[in-house]
Design a protein around this motif. Structure first.
Motif, mmCIF file in Angstrom:
data_model
loop_
_atom_site.group_PDB
_atom_site.id
_atom_site.type_symbol
_atom_site.label_atom_id
_atom_site.label_comp_id
_atom_site.label_asym_id
_atom_site.label_seq_id
_atom_site.Cartn_x
_atom_site.Cartn_y
_atom_site.Cartn_z
ATOM 1 N N ASP A 258 64.011 19.512 129.827
ATOM 2 C CA ASP A 258 62.797 19.872 129.547
ATOM 3 C C ASP A 258 62.652 21.096 128.893
ATOM 4 O OD1 ASP A 258 62.048 17.943 131.085
ATOM 5 O OD2 ASP A 258 62.513 18.848 133.317
ATOM 6 N N GLU A 259 63.799 22.185 128.792
ATOM 7 C CA GLU A 259 63.278 23.436 128.400
ATOM 8 C C GLU A 259 62.943 23.370 126.811
ATOM 9 O OE1 GLU A 259 65.862 26.209 131.198
ATOM 10 O OE2 GLU A 259 66.538 25.417 129.964
ATOM 11 N N LEU A 260 64.458 21.892 126.258
ATOM 12 C CA LEU A 260 64.580 22.085 125.745
ATOM 13 C C LEU A 260 62.819 21.340 124.450
ATOM 14 C CD1 LEU A 260 66.457 21.839 122.510
ATOM 15 C CD2 LEU A 260 66.803 19.543 123.474
ATOM 16 N N ALA A 261 62.595 20.118 125.005
ATOM 17 C CA ALA A 261 61.675 19.769 125.254
ATOM 18 C C ALA A 261 59.867 20.805 124.588
ATOM 19 C CB ALA A 261 61.057 18.770 125.941
ATOM 20 N N ALA A 262 60.182 21.772 125.626
ATOM 21 C CA ALA A 262 59.359 23.028 126.038
ATOM 22 C C ALA A 262 59.696 23.699 124.627
ATOM 23 C CB ALA A 262 59.444 24.018 127.318
ATOM 24 N N CYS A 263 60.256 24.082 124.236
ATOM 25 C CA CYS A 263 61.494 24.508 122.670
ATOM 26 C C CYS A 263 60.316 24.064 121.963
ATOM 27 C CB CYS A 263 62.254 24.900 122.895
ATOM 28 S SG CYS A 263 62.868 26.660 124.101
ATOM 29 N N VAL A 264 61.168 22.899 121.619
ATOM 30 C CA VAL A 264 60.792 22.498 120.029
ATOM 31 C C VAL A 264 59.380 22.328 120.217
ATOM 32 C CG1 VAL A 264 60.572 19.674 119.521
ATOM 33 C CG2 VAL A 264 62.765 20.826 120.363
ATOM 34 N N ALA A 265 58.039 22.054 121.718
ATOM 35 C CA ALA A 265 57.343 21.798 121.128
ATOM 36 C C ALA A 265 56.564 23.134 121.326
ATOM 37 C CB ALA A 265 56.447 21.120 122.685
ATOM 38 N N ALA A 266 56.851 23.967 121.401
ATOM 39 C CA ALA A 266 56.348 25.656 121.729
ATOM 40 C C ALA A 266 56.571 26.072 119.623
ATOM 41 C CB ALA A 266 56.897 26.295 121.741
ATOM 42 N N LEU A 267 57.710 25.779 119.063
ATOM 43 C CA LEU A 267 57.545 25.828 117.735
ATOM 44 C C LEU A 267 57.043 25.478 116.218
ATOM 45 C CD1 LEU A 267 62.073 25.213 118.149
ATOM 46 C CD2 LEU A 267 60.139 28.160 117.339
ATOM 47 N N LYS A 268 56.374 24.440 117.392
ATOM 48 C CA LYS A 268 54.935 23.968 116.274
ATOM 49 C C LYS A 268 53.872 24.545 116.525
ATOM 50 C CE LYS A 268 56.154 18.577 117.634
ATOM 51 N NZ LYS A 268 57.254 18.267 116.465
ATOM 52 N N GLU A 269 53.691 25.672 117.133
ATOM 53 C CA GLU A 269 53.006 26.298 117.128
ATOM 54 C C GLU A 269 53.257 27.883 117.142
ATOM 55 O OE1 GLU A 269 50.765 25.929 120.576
ATOM 56 O OE2 GLU A 269 51.121 23.813 120.495
ATOM 57 N N MET A 270 54.524 28.367 116.833
ATOM 58 C CA MET A 270 54.720 30.032 117.167
ATOM 59 C C MET A 270 56.133 29.462 115.833
ATOM 60 S SD MET A 270 56.996 31.049 120.259
ATOM 61 C CE MET A 270 56.580 30.454 121.175
#
Length: 86
Positions: free
Chosen positions: A55-67
């Motif tokens: 879950d943390e990895l998925a959240a980080c990968v998603a966040a990297l699309k915007e930051m």
């Protein structure tokens, strides 16, 4: 032994710290040649000395699309497991 406490002022101060921002930039540059998932894994391991959960990895990968990558590293530097003495 220090008692546990979470103060919003601590998080705000660290998020706006020039020292923390510069450290985040240097850490991100050190691992910048990797794809987003590998970058997130490496950042977690380097900053928090642990691997991210799925879950943390998925959240980080998603966040990297915007930051920027350094913003993710700064968030990890502000992570409770990084700043709390247990």
């Amino acid at each position: 032994r220090r008692s546990e406490s979470i103060l919003p002022q601590q998080a705000l101060a660290l998020s706006n710290s020039r020292l923390a921002s510069q450290a985040a930039e240097k850490i991100a540059a050190r691992i910048a040649a990797r794809d987003d998932a590998e970058f997130a894994r490496a950042a977690f391991e380097l900053v928090l000395c642990q691997m991210p959960t799925a879950d943390e990895l998925a959240a980080c990968v998603a966040a990297l699309k915007e930051m920027r990558r350094s913003a993710l590293v700064l968030a990890l530097l502000n992570h409770n497991d990084f700043i709390t003495i247990r």
